[in-house]
Scaffold this motif. Structure first.
Motif, PDB file in Angstrom:
ATOM      1  N   VAL A  14      34.523  37.680  48.187  1.00  0.00           N
ATOM      2  CA  VAL A  14      33.989  36.858  47.116  1.00  0.00           C
ATOM      3  C   VAL A  14      34.929  37.004  45.928  1.00  0.00           C
ATOM      4  O   VAL A  14      35.306  38.112  45.567  1.00  0.00           O
ATOM      5  N   THR A  15      35.318  35.888  45.326  1.00  0.00           N
ATOM      6  CA  THR A  15      36.178  35.949  44.142  1.00  0.00           C
ATOM      7  C   THR A  15      35.303  35.983  42.901  1.00  0.00           C
ATOM      8  O   THR A  15      34.259  35.330  42.843  1.00  0.00           O
ATOM      9  N   ALA A  43      40.274  37.196  37.861  1.00  0.00           N
ATOM     10  CA  ALA A  43      40.578  36.957  36.450  1.00  0.00           C
ATOM     11  C   ALA A  43      39.695  37.817  35.557  1.00  0.00           C
ATOM     12  O   ALA A  43      38.594  38.205  35.936  1.00  0.00           O
ATOM     13  N   GLU A  44      40.226  38.097  34.369  1.00  0.00           N
ATOM     14  CA  GLU A  44      39.486  38.777  33.315  1.00  0.00           C
ATOM     15  C   GLU A  44      39.694  37.990  32.028  1.00  0.00           C
ATOM     16  O   GLU A  44      40.776  37.486  31.785  1.00  0.00           O
ATOM     17  N   ALA A  45      38.643  37.919  31.220  1.00  0.00           N
ATOM     18  CA  ALA A  45      38.735  37.216  29.948  1.00  0.00           C
ATOM     19  C   ALA A  45      37.983  38.009  28.886  1.00  0.00           C
ATOM     20  O   ALA A  45      37.046  38.744  29.191  1.00  0.00           O
ATOM     21  N   ASN A  55      39.035  29.557  34.271  1.00  0.00           N
ATOM     22  CA  ASN A  55      38.228  28.989  35.348  1.00  0.00           C
ATOM     23  C   ASN A  55      38.882  27.752  35.962  1.00  0.00           C
ATOM     24  O   ASN A  55      38.724  27.491  37.154  1.00  0.00           O
ATOM     25  N   THR A  56      39.631  26.999  35.188  1.00  0.00           N
ATOM     26  CA  THR A  56      40.248  25.776  35.718  1.00  0.00           C
ATOM     27  C   THR A  56      41.334  26.066  36.743  1.00  0.00           C
ATOM     28  O   THR A  56      41.589  25.240  37.617  1.00  0.00           O
ATOM     29  N   THR A  57      41.958  27.237  36.656  1.00  0.00           N
ATOM     30  CA  THR A  57      43.016  27.566  37.618  1.00  0.00           C
ATOM     31  C   THR A  57      42.596  28.609  38.645  1.00  0.00           C
ATOM     32  O   THR A  57      43.035  28.558  39.788  1.00  0.00           O
ATOM     33  N   ARG A  58      41.757  29.533  38.279  1.00  0.00           N
ATOM     34  CA  ARG A  58      41.381  30.632  39.190  1.00  0.00           C
ATOM     35  C   ARG A  58      40.189  30.299  40.069  1.00  0.00           C
ATOM     36  O   ARG A  58      40.065  30.816  41.160  1.00  0.00           O
ATOM     37  N   VAL A  64      30.905  37.160  36.021  1.00  0.00           N
ATOM     38  CA  VAL A  64      30.049  38.190  35.419  1.00  0.00           C
ATOM     39  C   VAL A  64      30.422  38.216  33.946  1.00  0.00           C
ATOM     40  O   VAL A  64      31.563  38.508  33.595  1.00  0.00           O
ATOM     41  N   MET A  65      29.453  37.880  33.091  1.00  0.00           N
ATOM     42  CA  MET A  65      29.777  37.622  31.697  1.00  0.00           C
ATOM     43  C   MET A  65      28.808  38.309  30.746  1.00  0.00           C
ATOM     44  O   MET A  65      27.597  38.289  30.961  1.00  0.00           O
TER      45      MET A  65
END
Length: 73
Positions: A14-15, A43-45, A55-58, A64-65
Motif C-alpha cells: 500500500v502506498t 511522500a512526506e509533506a 499528490n498529483t505526482t505520487r 495520513v494527515m
C-alpha cells in the motif's frame, strides 16, 4: 481466495503519504509504517498545500494527515 492467489495478495504494498508540520512526528510515523513491510511511504509533506502538490505526482493510496497545520490543514 485460492491458494494460488494468496502469495500475490500478500506481496502487494500500500502506498502512503505522511503529512505533519512536525518533522519529528513525520519521521516517527514513517518509520512505524514502514516496519509493517506492506506499506511503502512514497511522500512526506509538512502542510496541506505541499501534500496537494505531491499528490498529483505520487498518487498514494492512503494519506495520513495531522490537523491544525500552518499554511493549509
Amino acid at each position: 481466495m485460492t491458494d494460488s492467489e494468496a502469495p500475490s495478495r500478500r506481496a502487494r504494498k500500500v502506498t502512503a503519504m505522511v503529512v505533519d508540520d512536525s518533522a519529528f512526528f513525520r519521521k516517527r510515523l514513517v518509520a512505524m509504517l514502514e516496519q509493517d513491510g506492506r506499506i511503502d511511504v512514497v511522500a512526506e509533506a509538512e502542510n496541506g498545500a505541499q501534500a496537494l502538490t505531491l499528490n498529483t505526482t505520487r498518487r498514494p493510496a492512503v494519506i495520513v494527515m495531522a490537523v491544525n497545520m500552518p499554511v493549509m490543514d
